[in-house]
Design a protein around this motif. Structure first.
Motif, mmCIF file in Angstrom:
data_model
loop_
_atom_site.group_PDB
_atom_site.id
_atom_site.type_symbol
_atom_site.label_atom_id
_atom_site.label_comp_id
_atom_site.label_asym_id
_atom_site.label_seq_id
_atom_site.Cartn_x
_atom_site.Cartn_y
_atom_site.Cartn_z
ATOM 1 N N THR A 56 80.860 5.329 72.046
ATOM 2 C CA THR A 56 82.019 4.558 72.488
ATOM 3 C C THR A 56 81.941 4.383 73.996
ATOM 4 N N PRO A 57 81.849 3.131 74.501
ATOM 5 C CA PRO A 57 81.589 2.907 75.912
ATOM 6 C C PRO A 57 82.828 3.014 76.774
ATOM 7 N N THR A 92 73.536 -0.814 78.790
ATOM 8 C CA THR A 92 73.629 0.145 77.705
ATOM 9 C C THR A 92 72.280 0.792 77.404
ATOM 10 N N GLU A 144 72.394 2.968 74.697
ATOM 11 C CA GLU A 144 73.041 3.646 73.576
ATOM 12 C C GLU A 144 72.081 4.127 72.502
ATOM 13 N N ARG A 203 81.020 0.374 63.754
ATOM 14 C CA ARG A 203 80.922 -0.169 65.111
ATOM 15 C C ARG A 203 82.234 -0.754 65.627
ATOM 16 N N ASP A 261 85.091 0.485 66.742
ATOM 17 C CA ASP A 261 85.650 1.034 67.982
ATOM 18 C C ASP A 261 84.862 0.563 69.197
ATOM 19 N N ARG A 262 83.530 0.601 69.096
ATOM 20 C CA ARG A 262 82.698 0.190 70.232
ATOM 21 C C ARG A 262 82.762 -1.313 70.464
ATOM 22 N N ASP A 263 82.658 -2.091 69.399
ATOM 23 C CA ASP A 263 82.479 -3.535 69.552
ATOM 24 C C ASP A 263 83.788 -4.312 69.618
ATOM 25 N N ALA A 287 86.844 -1.318 72.322
ATOM 26 C CA ALA A 287 86.417 -1.012 73.687
ATOM 27 C C ALA A 287 86.249 -2.250 74.558
#
Length: 426
Positions: free
Chosen positions: A25-26, A80, A82, A281, A283-285, A288
């Protein structure tokens, strides 16, 4: 598959990521809060295939061209690492306005800026992490393009990338990050270690489009920005609605499963580009993304089509499974204060990839009916009805067909963008 177009097609309404790597998570978030940051461009990070030689950069500059949706006077860049297993060192990063159109990677004189990260011009990004730049003073017009250049002195293996950019990016010898023009030693349609740009803009917000290859832009012409999210952004600008649009489509992506190519199959050479599943993905994409306020979801066709083609038959899903997955996305979006809009799955009768069957069509019809009538999404984007053949609605309209009866062509992308109700975002 033997050609890039076939790979993209298989990535079908579709896309790859590592089945084994986690999704970080970024620190690239916000909802038009104190910082006032809003996403203007984004890409989905994935890892590299399990088979095939990775790209290694030594004394090389990678120049990316990114097409932005909204503008501002300050911007931030997200790099990133990641999917890297070791720290990533980037020796220099520059950003400038892109000059010209199409495949041009030239920059506008006087706009080049050196980019720093926590005050450092040569960031080292830990394994598994992203890194966000310091604010850069640069007037970016709405709908403008940026040239973002990364220099790697020591041998650097590319582990994290967005595999299908539909834009010709270039690799050049030496450190030419600040050069107005560069001489390519290679051209690639990928984004290497780059996954986001945000602008500082009070009172705006971002729309995130969460999807597969149809959202990513598969089978559209390179260098023209004819992906439907780009065309939606153009419609919003023409209507005077100031919104960022972040394209988080990734070819081959599924809602419920990670890439899982059968051992020894050709799919091992590309399946990781499909990205981890949409639930994983999200939450990250989505959450965030800076300034995120709306999400449009178009996922499910690969869940229907991949089992038995590039995924094991054991991963066959039911309509109820897909509905449950969509309900999870809606719940998580609402918990975060987002409005969520459901896109119906496009028709794909007689597709050339082996997705279509009577059973899969029945599942598609049931999922689409639920999206239209359940009332669980905050609104519906009826891509199915916009894209169907009037003479045979379960087939893609020939005027919008790229040739595989699954992916829209450039005209189809215009029709998809036109199907989105702009009143959702006022």
């Amino acid at each position: 598959m033997s050609t890039r177009r076939e790979l993209l097609a298989l990535a079908g309404g579709a896309a790859v990521g590592a089945a084994t790597a986690g999704v970080a998570t970024p620190a690239f978030a916000g909802d038009d809060g104190p910082g006032g940051w809003v996403t203007t461009w984004a890409a989905v990070p994935t890892t590299i295939p399990v088979r095939g030689a990775p790209t290694v950069l030594t004394d090389r500059t990678v120049r990316h061209v990114v097409h932005c949706s909204t503008g501002g006077d300050e911007l931030r860049i997200r790099l990133t690492n990641e999917f890297g297993e070791t720290a990533l060192h980037v020796d220099e990063v520059h950003v400038a306005l892109r000059a010209g159109t199409g495949a041009s990677t030239a920059t506008v004189p006087g706009t080049d800026r050196r980019v720093t990260f926590s005050g450092r011009p040569d960031p080292t990004i830990p394994a598994g992490a992203p890194m966000v730049s310091d604010p850069v003073r640069l007037r970016l017009p709405a709908g403008g393009d940026l040239a973002i250049s990364l220099y790697f002195r020591a041998a650097t293996t590319v582990t994290t990338l967005a595999a299908f950019s539909f834009q010709d990016n270039v690799i050049a010898a030496g450190n030419v990050t600040s050069a107005r023009t560069v001489t390519p030693v290679a051209t690639l349609a990928q984004d290497l270690f780059l996954s986001g740009v945000a602008v500082r803009k009070r009172g705006s917000a971002a729309i995130v489009t969460l999807g597969d290859s149809i959202t990513n832009g598969a089978n559209t012409r390179n260098n023209l920005n004819h992906r439907w999210p780009d065309l939606l952004a153009a419609r919003l600008r023409a209507a005077g609605i100031d919104r960022g649009v972040a394209n988080l489509g990734v070819s081959g992506n599924r809602l419920l499963h990670d890439p899982n190519p059968p051992a020894g199959s050709d799919a091992e050479t590309f399946a990781n580009y499909f990205g981890v599943n949409g639930l994983r993905r999200f939450d990250r994409d989505v959450l965030a993304q800076p300034g995120r306020r709306y999400v449009i979801v178009l996922l499910g066709v690969n869940d229907l089509g991949h089992p038995g083609t590039v995924a094991p038959p054991s991963e066959v899903v039911s309509a109820d499974d897909l509905i449950a997955g969509h309900r999870q996305l809606i719940a998580r979006a609402h918990d975060a204060g987002l409005s969520a809009y459901g896109g119906t799955i496009l028709p794909f009768k007689d597709d050339t990839l082996g997705f279509y069957s009577v059973e899969n069509e029945a599942k598609r019809q049931r999922l689409n009916k639920w999206i239209r009538t359940s009332g669980e999404y905050d609104g519906v984007v009826d891509f199915d009805r916009a894209m169907g053949d009037p003479a045979d609605p379960i087939r893609l309209n020939p005027a919008y067909d790229s040739g595989d009866h699954l992916h829209p062509n450039d005209a189809g992308m215009v029709a998809m963008a036109a199907a989105v109700n702009l009143r959702f975002f006022r």
